[in-house]
Design a protein around this motif. Sequence first.
Motif, PDB file in Angstrom:
ATOM      1  N   GLY A  29       0.943  -1.282  -0.001  1.00 57.90           N
ATOM      2  CA  GLY A  29       0.021   0.110   0.077  1.00 57.90           C
ATOM      3  C   GLY A  29       0.758   1.363  -0.195  1.00 57.90           C
ATOM      4  O   GLY A  29       1.878   1.009   0.358  1.00 57.90           O
ATOM      5  N   GLY A  30       0.389   2.390  -0.434  1.00 53.05           N
ATOM      6  CA  GLY A  30       0.950   3.590  -0.258  1.00 53.05           C
ATOM      7  C   GLY A  30       1.735   3.801   0.890  1.00 53.05           C
ATOM      8  O   GLY A  30       2.910   4.291   1.071  1.00 53.05           O
ATOM      9  N   LYS A  44      -0.886   3.283  -6.014  1.00 49.12           N
ATOM     10  CA  LYS A  44      -2.063   3.539  -6.610  1.00 49.12           C
ATOM     11  C   LYS A  44      -2.270   3.143  -8.167  1.00 49.12           C
ATOM     12  O   LYS A  44      -2.199   1.873  -8.382  1.00 49.12           O
ATOM     13  N   GLU A  65       4.853  16.656  -1.495  1.00 52.74           N
ATOM     14  CA  GLU A  65       3.790  16.226  -2.863  1.00 52.74           C
ATOM     15  C   GLU A  65       4.064  17.396  -3.968  1.00 52.74           C
ATOM     16  O   GLU A  65       3.863  18.489  -3.555  1.00 52.74           O
ATOM     17  N   ALA A  87      -2.148  16.847  -2.779  1.00 49.89           N
ATOM     18  CA  ALA A  87      -3.413  15.528  -3.206  1.00 49.89           C
ATOM     19  C   ALA A  87      -4.540  15.816  -2.277  1.00 49.89           C
ATOM     20  O   ALA A  87      -5.531  16.702  -2.575  1.00 49.89           O
ATOM     21  N   THR A  88      -4.449  15.207  -1.340  1.00 48.63           N
ATOM     22  CA  THR A  88      -5.812  15.267  -0.407  1.00 48.63           C
ATOM     23  C   THR A  88      -5.841  17.029   0.103  1.00 48.63           C
ATOM     24  O   THR A  88      -7.080  17.174   0.582  1.00 48.63           O
ATOM     25  N   VAL A 123       5.619   4.595   2.295  1.00 53.94           N
ATOM     26  CA  VAL A 123       6.127   5.712   2.677  1.00 53.94           C
ATOM     27  C   VAL A 123       6.824   5.408   4.079  1.00 53.94           C
ATOM     28  O   VAL A 123       7.954   5.714   4.691  1.00 53.94           O
ATOM     29  N   TYR A 164      -0.412  14.905   3.004  1.00 53.47           N
ATOM     30  CA  TYR A 164      -1.184  13.666   3.318  1.00 53.47           C
ATOM     31  C   TYR A 164      -0.218  12.401   2.888  1.00 53.47           C
ATOM     32  O   TYR A 164       0.014  12.478   1.548  1.00 53.47           O
ATOM     33  N   HIS A 165       0.337  11.585   3.615  1.00 46.40           N
ATOM     34  CA  HIS A 165       1.028  10.505   3.116  1.00 46.40           C
ATOM     35  C   HIS A 165       0.796   9.223   3.589  1.00 46.40           C
ATOM     36  O   HIS A 165       1.432   8.274   3.770  1.00 46.40           O
ATOM     37  N   GLY A 166      -0.718   9.189   4.312  1.00 46.00           N
ATOM     38  CA  GLY A 166      -1.037   7.649   4.739  1.00 46.00           C
ATOM     39  C   GLY A 166      -1.320   7.881   6.219  1.00 46.00           C
ATOM     40  O   GLY A 166      -1.100   8.759   6.837  1.00 46.00           O
TER      41      GLY A 166
HETATM   42  C1  LIG Z   1       0.016  11.639  -1.539  1.00 39.33           C
HETATM   43  C2  LIG Z   1      -0.182  10.250  -0.845  1.00 39.33           C
HETATM   44  N1  LIG Z   1       0.584   9.604  -0.026  1.00 39.33           N
HETATM   45  C3  LIG Z   1       0.298   8.515   0.461  1.00 39.33           C
HETATM   46  C4  LIG Z   1      -1.233   8.118   0.442  1.00 39.33           C
HETATM   47  C5  LIG Z   1      -1.347   6.761   1.241  1.00 39.33           C
HETATM   48  O1  LIG Z   1      -1.591   5.552   0.421  1.00 39.33           O
HETATM   49  P1  LIG Z   1      -2.842   4.631   0.842  1.00 39.33           P
HETATM   50  O2  LIG Z   1      -3.958   4.826   0.943  1.00 39.33           O
HETATM   51  O3  LIG Z   1      -2.578   3.429  -0.282  1.00 39.33           O
HETATM   52  O4  LIG Z   1      -1.784   3.838   1.972  1.00 39.33           O
HETATM   53  C6  LIG Z   1      -2.141   8.793  -0.412  1.00 39.33           C
HETATM   54  C7  LIG Z   1      -3.187   8.042  -0.151  1.00 39.33           C
HETATM   55  O5  LIG Z   1      -4.458   8.641  -0.710  1.00 39.33           O
HETATM   56  C8  LIG Z   1      -1.812   9.795  -0.922  1.00 39.33           C
HETATM   57  O6  LIG Z   1      -2.554  10.496  -1.717  1.00 39.33           O
END
Ligand SMILES: Cc1ncc(COP(=O)(O)O)c(C=O)c1O
Length: 472
Positions: free
Chosen positions: A118-119, A303, A241, A245-246, A123, A147-149
Amino acid sequence: MDYDELTDEELLALESLYCSYGDTVHYLKDPPIFTRGEGVWLYDRSETPYLDFQMWYSAVNFGYRNPEIEAAHQRQMETLPQVASQYLHRTKILLAAALSQETEQRFGQKGRVHFNVGGAQAVEDSIKLVRSQRGGKSLMFAFMGGYHGRTLGATELTSSYRYRRRFGHFANRAHFVPYPYCYRCYYGKQADYTARKEGAEGGESCGFECIRQFSKLFETEYYGVIDKKDDAVEYAAFYIEPVQATGGYVIPPKGYFARLQAVLRQYNILLVDDEIQMGFYRTGRLWAAEHFGITPDIITFAKSLTNGLNPLSGLWAREELINPTAFPPGSTHSTFSSNPLGTAAGLATLDYIRRNDFATTVAAKGVYLLGRLRELQGRYPVIGDVAGLGLAVRVEMTRADGFTPDRALADRIFQAGMKGDIGLGAKFYGLVLDIGGYYKNAFTLAPALTISYEEMDLFVELFEILIRRCQE
Ligand SMILES: Cc1ncc(COP(=O)(O)O)c(C=O)c1O
């Protein structure tokens, strides 16, 4: 038991009894239950089409049921769908090579790729890599609005206290620095944004006050980050980023990141580029960082690497940081890392990208969509801001003054879109949107990169109907 016999109401009753609500968000009052997807469309049981303008937060950049990527996944399913991560299989090697070569072409640096699922896990792995390469230093810079998770480590780099408040700290909370969100400049210099022309560097009237403020931290030991005896800094990396994003698809001024990287290089601070949402051509480049003239030390991705098929994430790092001596076997491990269904889908995604000119088509589609949305903005003062890079497009809903955030309006539009009852001619549609941003009033539009111009026009029509319906 024939599960197809269950009605949506019965399914929702089971959900309320047996599903944890803690593993995702619960924003919708009457959620539809989707049964299939195709291209830019999701369908419910009654075959009502919902135009998807968020594509699983950009995890399906190349369209639902993309035939070429799905075929590769299917072939893997029929040959070697499972094998332990410690054993080699072809697509793991080929995907790591392809990603490394594509990245080397762009940034001129040889590197290696490291997989996880997963993302947030990618990280986490990057945090281990950074710590190990900076003598165990555990402090990081990150952005307000970043946002990094939501794993324990990743939430320390994610600015919202809301994600941490019930769980305490397991790692060190990052030092959060204002993002160049010029429409709502932290330093009150938004005049620069209003005056900025497309393609301008930024900083025309503010002189990049945000960079000046960040650089100031290193002036004296009394600001808490540096020992001036030898300019040793307590911070190991800066997590960015390239487009937030978020945080609301916030697009920085062109000249910002190169200036930031100059400061980081001066103090030997690593630049970690989180491309988990903006990577894979969302902005019209493989890596969004390419727009900004910077060279990341580490890149995290997930993703759309598999176009949303089997989960797969990873990181790329410069050879010096990640060669087998620097980052030895077992530095991280996860049963499902480099799972063959994921690596097969990932390799097919890269092949698909190489066969299609997304750099050109995404830029052109983005310009078109922005133009159509700006027309709409001219007619609806409650659209405070419209901006985009490629097909990462933001629409900020405000009061009629064009600035005061209107979270309630954004929420009404979002809820109305999910009802699936927007009548156009003889048909009814739904519109799938996602809301982000500092004030929860920004639509983060992320259509499939394969979307047609007719589908973009249809989106504008549906969106306008929703604005008219939901305005007070
Ligand atoms: C920039 C960024 N980093 C990390 C994540 C976390 O990824 P995950 O939801 O697959 O854990 C997201 C998820 O939206 C994200 O947009």
